[in-house]
Design an enzyme around this catalytic site. Structure first.
Site, PDB file in Angstrom:
ATOM      1  N   VAL A 184      -3.449   9.665  -7.533  1.00  0.00           N
ATOM      2  CA  VAL A 184      -2.486  10.331  -6.646  1.00  0.00           C
ATOM      3  C   VAL A 184      -1.101  10.220  -7.289  1.00  0.00           C
ATOM      4  O   VAL A 184      -0.697   9.136  -7.731  1.00  0.00           O
ATOM      5  CB  VAL A 184      -2.484   9.691  -5.246  1.00  0.00           C
TER       6      VAL A 184
ATOM      7  N   SER B  60       2.374   0.403  -6.991  1.00  0.00           N
ATOM      8  CA  SER B  60       3.189  -0.578  -6.261  1.00  0.00           C
ATOM      9  C   SER B  60       4.376  -1.002  -7.124  1.00  0.00           C
ATOM     10  O   SER B  60       5.434  -1.359  -6.610  1.00  0.00           O
ATOM     11  CB  SER B  60       2.354  -1.802  -5.900  1.00  0.00           C
ATOM     12  N   ARG B  61       4.201  -0.958  -8.432  1.00  0.00           N
ATOM     13  CA  ARG B  61       5.278  -1.402  -9.332  1.00  0.00           C
ATOM     14  C   ARG B  61       6.405  -0.364  -9.438  1.00  0.00           C
ATOM     15  O   ARG B  61       7.465  -0.685  -9.988  1.00  0.00           O
ATOM     16  CB  ARG B  61       4.716  -1.726 -10.717  1.00  0.00           C
TER      17      ARG B  61
ATOM     18  N   LEU C 271       0.817  -1.219   0.000  1.00  0.00           N
ATOM     19  CA  LEU C 271       0.000   0.000   0.000  1.00  0.00           C
ATOM     20  C   LEU C 271       0.855   1.275   0.000  1.00  0.00           C
ATOM     21  O   LEU C 271       1.887   1.348   0.660  1.00  0.00           O
ATOM     22  CB  LEU C 271      -0.928   0.004   1.222  1.00  0.00           C
TER      23      LEU C 271
ATOM     24  N   GLN D  82      -5.310 -12.916 -12.353  1.00  0.00           N
ATOM     25  CA  GLN D  82      -5.286 -11.720 -13.213  1.00  0.00           C
ATOM     26  C   GLN D  82      -3.893 -11.449 -13.771  1.00  0.00           C
ATOM     27  O   GLN D  82      -3.689 -10.468 -14.486  1.00  0.00           O
ATOM     28  CB  GLN D  82      -5.843 -10.494 -12.495  1.00  0.00           C
TER      29      GLN D  82
ATOM     30  N   GLY E  95      -1.564   6.320  -2.827  1.00  0.00           N
ATOM     31  CA  GLY E  95      -2.683   6.176  -3.769  1.00  0.00           C
ATOM     32  C   GLY E  95      -3.776   5.325  -3.143  1.00  0.00           C
ATOM     33  O   GLY E  95      -4.953   5.721  -3.081  1.00  0.00           O
ATOM     34  N   HIS E  96      -3.380   4.151  -2.639  1.00  0.00           N
ATOM     35  CA  HIS E  96      -4.337   3.291  -1.936  1.00  0.00           C
ATOM     36  C   HIS E  96      -4.941   4.032  -0.746  1.00  0.00           C
ATOM     37  O   HIS E  96      -6.143   3.948  -0.482  1.00  0.00           O
ATOM     38  CB  HIS E  96      -3.648   2.036  -1.399  1.00  0.00           C
TER      39      HIS E  96
ATOM     40  N   GLY F 111      -9.549   3.296  -7.979  1.00  0.00           N
ATOM     41  CA  GLY F 111      -8.787   4.448  -8.444  1.00  0.00           C
ATOM     42  C   GLY F 111      -8.901   4.662  -9.948  1.00  0.00           C
ATOM     43  O   GLY F 111      -8.949   3.708 -10.727  1.00  0.00           O
TER      44      GLY F 111
HETATM   45  P1  AMP Z   1      -3.754  -2.323  -6.837  1.00  0.00           P
HETATM   46  O1  AMP Z   1      -3.273  -2.672  -5.481  1.00  0.00           O
HETATM   47  O2  AMP Z   1      -2.685  -1.853  -7.772  1.00  0.00           O
HETATM   48  O3  AMP Z   1      -4.631  -3.397  -7.436  1.00  0.00           O
HETATM   49  O4  AMP Z   1      -4.703  -1.071  -6.662  1.00  0.00           O
HETATM   50  C1  AMP Z   1      -5.804  -1.100  -5.801  1.00  0.00           C
HETATM   51  C2  AMP Z   1      -6.646   0.114  -6.020  1.00  0.00           C
HETATM   52  O5  AMP Z   1      -5.879   1.290  -5.764  1.00  0.00           O
HETATM   53  C3  AMP Z   1      -7.153   0.237  -7.468  1.00  0.00           C
HETATM   54  O6  AMP Z   1      -8.489   0.683  -7.457  1.00  0.00           O
HETATM   55  C4  AMP Z   1      -6.222   1.255  -8.059  1.00  0.00           C
HETATM   56  O7  AMP Z   1      -6.790   1.968  -9.137  1.00  0.00           O
HETATM   57  C5  AMP Z   1      -5.989   2.158  -6.864  1.00  0.00           C
HETATM   58  N1  AMP Z   1      -4.743   2.914  -7.055  1.00  0.00           N
HETATM   59  C6  AMP Z   1      -3.505   2.430  -7.278  1.00  0.00           C
HETATM   60  N2  AMP Z   1      -2.626   3.435  -7.469  1.00  0.00           N
HETATM   61  C7  AMP Z   1      -3.327   4.582  -7.366  1.00  0.00           C
HETATM   62  C8  AMP Z   1      -3.015   5.964  -7.480  1.00  0.00           C
HETATM   63  N3  AMP Z   1      -1.777   6.377  -7.730  1.00  0.00           N
HETATM   64  N4  AMP Z   1      -4.001   6.860  -7.318  1.00  0.00           N
HETATM   65  C9  AMP Z   1      -5.276   6.468  -7.075  1.00  0.00           C
HETATM   66  N5  AMP Z   1      -5.646   5.183  -6.954  1.00  0.00           N
HETATM   67  C10 AMP Z   1      -4.690   4.246  -7.101  1.00  0.00           C
END
Ligand code: AMP
Length: 285
Positions: free
Chosen positions: A182, A192-193, A32, A60, A35-36, A153
């Site tokens: 964000v 995260s990447r 996390l 996925q 953004g999260h 997001g």
């Molecule tokens: P992930 O862990 O990458 O699957 O992301 C989980 C959630 O966080 C998804 O809805 C993403 O779109 C959101 N998310 C990831 N990075 C950001 C960011 N920089 N800004 C806003 N939401 C984000």
């Protein structure tokens, strides 16, 4: 509270529902970052109880992608969630979610397959089956948590559109709450990447937001021809960047645009230092 089983989550949510409390869900793959956290904060503001799922969803990931090396930081994630006022961190194992049938090659799992029109473009083109895996796991999480609101997001704009479509088409009783992207001060969208990027790569990675902002500037100055807008990107690209796509599509239904308008979203995917990054911007914002 950190929970690993579906049963425990169900029991807790049942108690909340009895008390008439509203439940928010924030699905994540963990590691996390802010953004999260912006999604989590919004959920905590809007809902009485919030569940954050932390699950690196194997179905996925496509063959050859980073499933094994994807960052896993559950302890830090749990602390962050607790500090933010989250009620449950749900971190199931792959076998808790899928039994023995988690691998696609087993062909033993019921999938939710989003429409071809929405997946046959942008990330879906190179990540074949990715959105089947996303919709399947999100649908499962909706069934497990039965949230009133779920937070996603705009960073993953295609995913957000596909999930909204799934919710509409399958009459799933949940409100989807979109949350803005964000970014670091530099403009780099948090991901995260980004952990895979060296300092040098991080500078090069600014090419994504630079291209997007420049296209938006050109649009605001009156250029609306999509091909002309796309051509403005080339001045930023060098041999350090491997552009996968740059597309201008309708922000609601992903229809292709020839002439850009305020509802056009610009989507980009580009590899930098071998790391695949995505970003997007809405022209009308
Ligand atoms: P992930 O862990 O990458 O699957 O992301 C989980 C959630 O966080 C998804 O809805 C993403 O779109 C959101 N998310 C990831 N990075 C950001 C960011 N920089 N800004 C806003 N939401 C984000």
């Amino acid at each position: 509270m950190l929970l690993h089983t579906i049963k425990e989550v169900r029991e807790q949510v049942k108690e909340w529902k009895k008390e008439g409390l509203t439940v928010g869900l924030v699905p994540t793959m963990g590691a996390l970052h802010n953004g999260h956290l912006s999604l989590i904060k919004k959920a905590v503001e809007k809902c009485d109880k919030v569940v954050v799922s932390v699950f690196v969803n194997p179905i996925q990931f496509c063959p050859g992608e980073d499933l094994d090396k994807y960052p896993r930081t559950l302890e830090a994630d749990t602390k962050l969630c607790n500090d933010a006022g989250v009620s449950i961190v749900f971190a199931p194992s792959p076998s808790e979610m899928y039994g023995q049938s988690e691998m696609r090659t087993n062909d033993f799992l019921t999938y939710v397959i989003p429409p071809f029109f929405y997946v046959n473009k942008l990330c879906g083109k190179s990540r074949v089956g990715h959105f089947d895996g996303v919709c399947t796991v999100v649908n499962k999480l909706f069934n497990i948590v039965q949230p009133d609101f779920a937070f996603f997001g705009q960073k993953d704009a295609q995913q957000l559109i596909i999930i909204k479509k799934m919710v509409k088409d399958l009459n799933i009783p949940v409100d989807i709450v979109p949350c803005p992207i964000v970014r670091e001060e530099s403009g780099l969208a948090l991901s995260s990447r980004n952990k895979y990027l060296s300092e040098e790569d991080k500078k090069e990675a600014l090419v994504l937001s630079k291209i997007l902002n420049n296209i938006k500037d050109c649009y605001k100055k009156g250029i609306t021809d999509v091909e002309a807008l796309k051509e403005t990107a080339f001045q930023f690209l060098t041999d350090k960047h491997e552009l996968e796509y740059l597309e201008l599509l309708d922000c609601e239904d992903l229809e292709e645009k020839k002439i850009a308008d305020n509802n056009t979203r610009v989507f980009i995917a580009c590899k930098v230092g071998g790391v695949r990054l995505i970003d997007n911007i809405l022209l009308g914002e």
